[in-house]
Design a protein around this motif. Structure first.
Motif, PDB file in Angstrom:
ATOM      1  N   PRO A 142      19.275  43.946  27.002  1.00 25.18           N
ATOM      2  CA  PRO A 142      19.940  42.702  27.437  1.00 25.18           C
ATOM      3  C   PRO A 142      21.325  42.521  26.815  1.00 25.18           C
ATOM      4  O   PRO A 142      22.241  42.041  27.476  1.00 25.18           O
ATOM      5  CB  PRO A 142      18.991  41.589  26.981  1.00 25.18           C
ATOM      6  N   VAL A 143      21.476  42.934  25.559  1.00 23.10           N
ATOM      7  CA  VAL A 143      22.788  42.838  24.911  1.00 23.10           C
ATOM      8  C   VAL A 143      23.788  43.744  25.619  1.00 23.10           C
ATOM      9  O   VAL A 143      24.929  43.348  25.888  1.00 23.10           O
ATOM     10  CB  VAL A 143      22.684  43.180  23.405  1.00 23.10           C
ATOM     11  N   ALA A 144      23.365  44.956  25.950  1.00 24.19           N
ATOM     12  CA  ALA A 144      24.245  45.889  26.658  1.00 24.19           C
ATOM     13  C   ALA A 144      24.643  45.328  28.016  1.00 24.19           C
ATOM     14  O   ALA A 144      25.804  45.426  28.423  1.00 24.19           O
ATOM     15  CB  ALA A 144      23.562  47.240  26.822  1.00 24.19           C
ATOM     16  N   ALA A 145      23.687  44.740  28.720  1.00 27.10           N
ATOM     17  CA  ALA A 145      23.996  44.163  30.037  1.00 27.10           C
ATOM     18  C   ALA A 145      24.995  43.017  29.912  1.00 27.10           C
ATOM     19  O   ALA A 145      25.963  42.935  30.683  1.00 27.10           O
ATOM     20  CB  ALA A 145      22.715  43.685  30.703  1.00 27.10           C
ATOM     21  N   LEU A 146      24.787  42.152  28.935  1.00 26.01           N
ATOM     22  CA  LEU A 146      25.695  41.011  28.751  1.00 26.01           C
ATOM     23  C   LEU A 146      27.088  41.469  28.332  1.00 26.01           C
ATOM     24  O   LEU A 146      28.100  41.035  28.902  1.00 26.01           O
ATOM     25  CB  LEU A 146      25.118  40.048  27.706  1.00 26.01           C
ATOM     26  N   VAL A 147      27.151  42.361  27.358  1.00 29.20           N
ATOM     27  CA  VAL A 147      28.439  42.818  26.830  1.00 29.20           C
ATOM     28  C   VAL A 147      29.233  43.575  27.887  1.00 29.20           C
ATOM     29  O   VAL A 147      30.440  43.368  28.051  1.00 29.20           O
ATOM     30  CB  VAL A 147      28.208  43.672  25.559  1.00 29.20           C
ATOM     31  N   THR A 148      28.567  44.459  28.624  1.00 24.99           N
ATOM     32  CA  THR A 148      29.290  45.220  29.640  1.00 24.99           C
ATOM     33  C   THR A 148      29.729  44.340  30.801  1.00 24.99           C
ATOM     34  O   THR A 148      30.784  44.585  31.389  1.00 24.99           O
ATOM     35  CB  THR A 148      28.449  46.403  30.161  1.00 24.99           C
ATOM     36  N   THR A 149      28.950  43.326  31.133  1.00 23.48           N
ATOM     37  CA  THR A 149      29.360  42.401  32.196  1.00 23.48           C
ATOM     38  C   THR A 149      30.622  41.642  31.792  1.00 23.48           C
ATOM     39  O   THR A 149      31.569  41.530  32.581  1.00 23.48           O
ATOM     40  CB  THR A 149      28.222  41.417  32.513  1.00 23.48           C
ATOM     41  N   ILE A 150      30.641  41.143  30.570  1.00 21.20           N
ATOM     42  CA  ILE A 150      31.826  40.420  30.082  1.00 21.20           C
ATOM     43  C   ILE A 150      33.021  41.365  30.000  1.00 21.20           C
ATOM     44  O   ILE A 150      34.131  41.020  30.424  1.00 21.20           O
ATOM     45  CB  ILE A 150      31.528  39.764  28.717  1.00 21.20           C
ATOM     46  N   ALA A 151      32.804  42.567  29.463  1.00 21.14           N
ATOM     47  CA  ALA A 151      33.902  43.531  29.338  1.00 21.14           C
ATOM     48  C   ALA A 151      34.417  43.954  30.708  1.00 21.14           C
ATOM     49  O   ALA A 151      35.633  44.101  30.902  1.00 21.14           O
ATOM     50  CB  ALA A 151      33.449  44.751  28.539  1.00 21.14           C
ATOM     51  N   ASN A 152      33.522  44.148  31.677  1.00 23.32           N
ATOM     52  CA  ASN A 152      33.938  44.523  33.024  1.00 23.32           C
ATOM     53  C   ASN A 152      34.765  43.407  33.664  1.00 23.32           C
ATOM     54  O   ASN A 152      35.763  43.664  34.328  1.00 23.32           O
ATOM     55  CB  ASN A 152      32.722  44.850  33.889  1.00 23.32           C
ATOM     56  N   TRP A 153      34.348  42.194  33.446  1.00 24.89           N
ATOM     57  CA  TRP A 153      35.083  41.055  34.003  1.00 24.89           C
ATOM     58  C   TRP A 153      36.488  40.957  33.398  1.00 24.89           C
ATOM     59  O   TRP A 153      37.467  40.800  34.111  1.00 24.89           O
ATOM     60  CB  TRP A 153      34.299  39.769  33.770  1.00 24.89           C
ATOM     61  N   ILE A 154      36.580  41.078  32.071  1.00 26.46           N
ATOM     62  CA  ILE A 154      37.886  40.982  31.401  1.00 26.46           C
ATOM     63  C   ILE A 154      38.762  42.182  31.754  1.00 26.46           C
ATOM     64  O   ILE A 154      39.926  42.024  32.107  1.00 26.46           O
ATOM     65  CB  ILE A 154      37.704  40.875  29.864  1.00 26.46           C
ATOM     66  N   TYR A 155      38.202  43.385  31.667  1.00 24.06           N
ATOM     67  CA  TYR A 155      39.000  44.586  31.925  1.00 24.06           C
ATOM     68  C   TYR A 155      39.372  44.696  33.401  1.00 24.06           C
ATOM     69  O   TYR A 155      40.414  45.243  33.744  1.00 24.06           O
ATOM     70  CB  TYR A 155      38.246  45.840  31.469  1.00 24.06           C
ATOM     71  N   GLY A 156      38.521  44.177  34.278  1.00 18.10           N
ATOM     72  CA  GLY A 156      38.802  44.212  35.713  1.00 18.10           C
ATOM     73  C   GLY A 156      40.014  43.397  36.112  1.00 18.10           C
ATOM     74  O   GLY A 156      40.626  43.651  37.153  1.00 18.10           O
ATOM     75  N   ILE A 157      40.386  42.437  35.291  1.00 20.45           N
ATOM     76  CA  ILE A 157      41.598  41.657  35.555  1.00 20.45           C
ATOM     77  C   ILE A 157      42.827  42.557  35.467  1.00 20.45           C
ATOM     78  O   ILE A 157      43.767  42.418  36.246  1.00 20.45           O
ATOM     79  CB  ILE A 157      41.706  40.478  34.561  1.00 20.45           C
ATOM     80  N   PHE A 158      42.818  43.503  34.541  1.00 25.01           N
ATOM     81  CA  PHE A 158      43.982  44.346  34.278  1.00 25.01           C
ATOM     82  C   PHE A 158      43.949  45.692  35.010  1.00 25.01           C
ATOM     83  O   PHE A 158      44.986  46.225  35.350  1.00 25.01           O
ATOM     84  CB  PHE A 158      44.124  44.577  32.770  1.00 25.01           C
ATOM     85  N   ASP A 159      42.766  46.244  35.195  1.00 25.18           N
ATOM     86  CA  ASP A 159      42.652  47.567  35.811  1.00 25.18           C
ATOM     87  C   ASP A 159      41.416  47.589  36.704  1.00 25.18           C
ATOM     88  O   ASP A 159      40.290  47.667  36.216  1.00 25.18           O
ATOM     89  CB  ASP A 159      42.541  48.647  34.729  1.00 25.18           C
ATOM     90  N   GLN A 160      41.614  47.526  37.999  1.00 24.18           N
ATOM     91  CA  GLN A 160      40.496  47.448  38.935  1.00 24.18           C
ATOM     92  C   GLN A 160      39.922  48.814  39.289  1.00 24.18           C
ATOM     93  O   GLN A 160      38.969  48.892  40.053  1.00 24.18           O
ATOM     94  CB  GLN A 160      40.928  46.701  40.190  1.00 24.18           C
ATOM     95  N   GLN A 161      40.487  49.878  38.752  1.00 26.07           N
ATOM     96  CA  GLN A 161      39.952  51.210  39.006  1.00 26.07           C
ATOM     97  C   GLN A 161      38.860  51.591  38.008  1.00 26.07           C
ATOM     98  O   GLN A 161      38.294  52.665  38.100  1.00 26.07           O
ATOM     99  CB  GLN A 161      41.069  52.250  38.963  1.00 26.07           C
ATOM    100  N   VAL A 162      38.563  50.710  37.083  1.00 29.93           N
ATOM    101  CA  VAL A 162      37.554  50.984  36.064  1.00 29.93           C
ATOM    102  C   VAL A 162      36.370  50.044  36.272  1.00 29.93           C
ATOM    103  O   VAL A 162      36.539  48.843  36.441  1.00 29.93           O
ATOM    104  CB  VAL A 162      38.132  50.802  34.645  1.00 29.93           C
ATOM    105  N   MET A 163      35.164  50.609  36.254  1.00 32.82           N
ATOM    106  CA  MET A 163      33.938  49.831  36.400  1.00 32.82           C
ATOM    107  C   MET A 163      33.074  50.063  35.166  1.00 32.82           C
ATOM    108  O   MET A 163      32.807  51.214  34.787  1.00 32.82           O
ATOM    109  CB  MET A 163      33.189  50.273  37.656  1.00 32.82           C
ATOM    110  N   ILE A 164      32.655  48.981  34.527  1.00 35.77           N
ATOM    111  CA  ILE A 164      31.835  49.069  33.316  1.00 35.77           C
ATOM    112  C   ILE A 164      30.462  48.480  33.638  1.00 35.77           C
ATOM    113  O   ILE A 164      30.364  47.331  34.059  1.00 35.77           O
ATOM    114  CB  ILE A 164      32.477  48.293  32.144  1.00 35.77           C
TER     115      ILE A 164
END
Length: 194
Positions: free
Chosen positions: A15-37
């Motif tokens: 669950p921690v991995a799911a939460l952390v990667t979701t938040i990181a994907n959301w933040i990183y997706g703002i800057f680079d949409q070619q990366v999926m976490i």
């Protein structure tokens, strides 16, 4: 206490991995949409898409490696004496927020490292710049127990284990002293009247 928290931590990795990667994907997706976490079995998977999503390059980050100091930090907070249950709950929430922020940052740095590595390979570079991010995340993973103890010592030094005092708990006000309510009168003529 640490040995009691380890099985709980192992159960909480997914669950921690799911939460952390979701938040990181959301933040990183703002800057680079070619990366999926994404998260899979406690591992953060980072996929970099190039050429209109036709080529996929992937990288992984073990979430248990970048959160290995969390059980130690929680054990230290549990065994440290606090003035109140509220102070201990406040400390636990602050420690969890600091750890979550640091873990999301590590996932974002790993995603940046994967993106830079792919860019350097496509451009024919040697991969020198992406190594800085790799070393930062790898060093962060190794020093987890040191980071946990550092956070605990910082919380001790800032006096976070003590509850805040109210005016009534400070002590007895003398009759001729100024009134603590701020009325500029003597205590015996203001709040001290009986």
């Amino acid at each position: 206490m640490y040995l009691l928290l380890l099985p709980l931590w192992w159960q909480a990795i997914n669950p921690v991995a799911a939460l952390v990667t979701t938040i990181a994907n959301w933040i990183y997706g703002i800057f680079d949409q070619q990366v999926m976490i994404t998260a899979k079995n406690g591992i953060g998977e980072i996929r970099v898409y190039t050429n209109g999503r036709s080529k996929v390059y992937s990288s992984e980050l073990q979430i248990d490696a970048v959160t290995s100091g969390l059980p130690l930090l929680l054990a230290l907070l549990f065994v440290t004496r606090a003035d109140s249950l509220y102070a201990k709950a406040r400390l636990l929430s602050v420690a969890l927020l600091i750890t979550a922020f640091a873990t999301v940052t590590a996932v974002i740095l790993t995603a940046k490292e994967a993106s830079m590595k792919i860019t350097e390979v496509v451009q024919g570079g040697g991969g020198h710049y992406s190594r800085y991010f790799y070393n930062a995340v790898d060093g962060y993973s190794i020093c987890q127990p040191v980071l946990a103890v550092t956070i605990w010592i910082a919380l001790l030094m800032f006096g976070s284990f003590k509850k805040t005092r109210t005016k009534q708990e400070v002590g007895h006000t003398k009759r001729n002293a100024p009134c603590p309510c701020g009325s500029l009168q003597k205590y015996k003529r203001c709040c001290g009247k009986s």
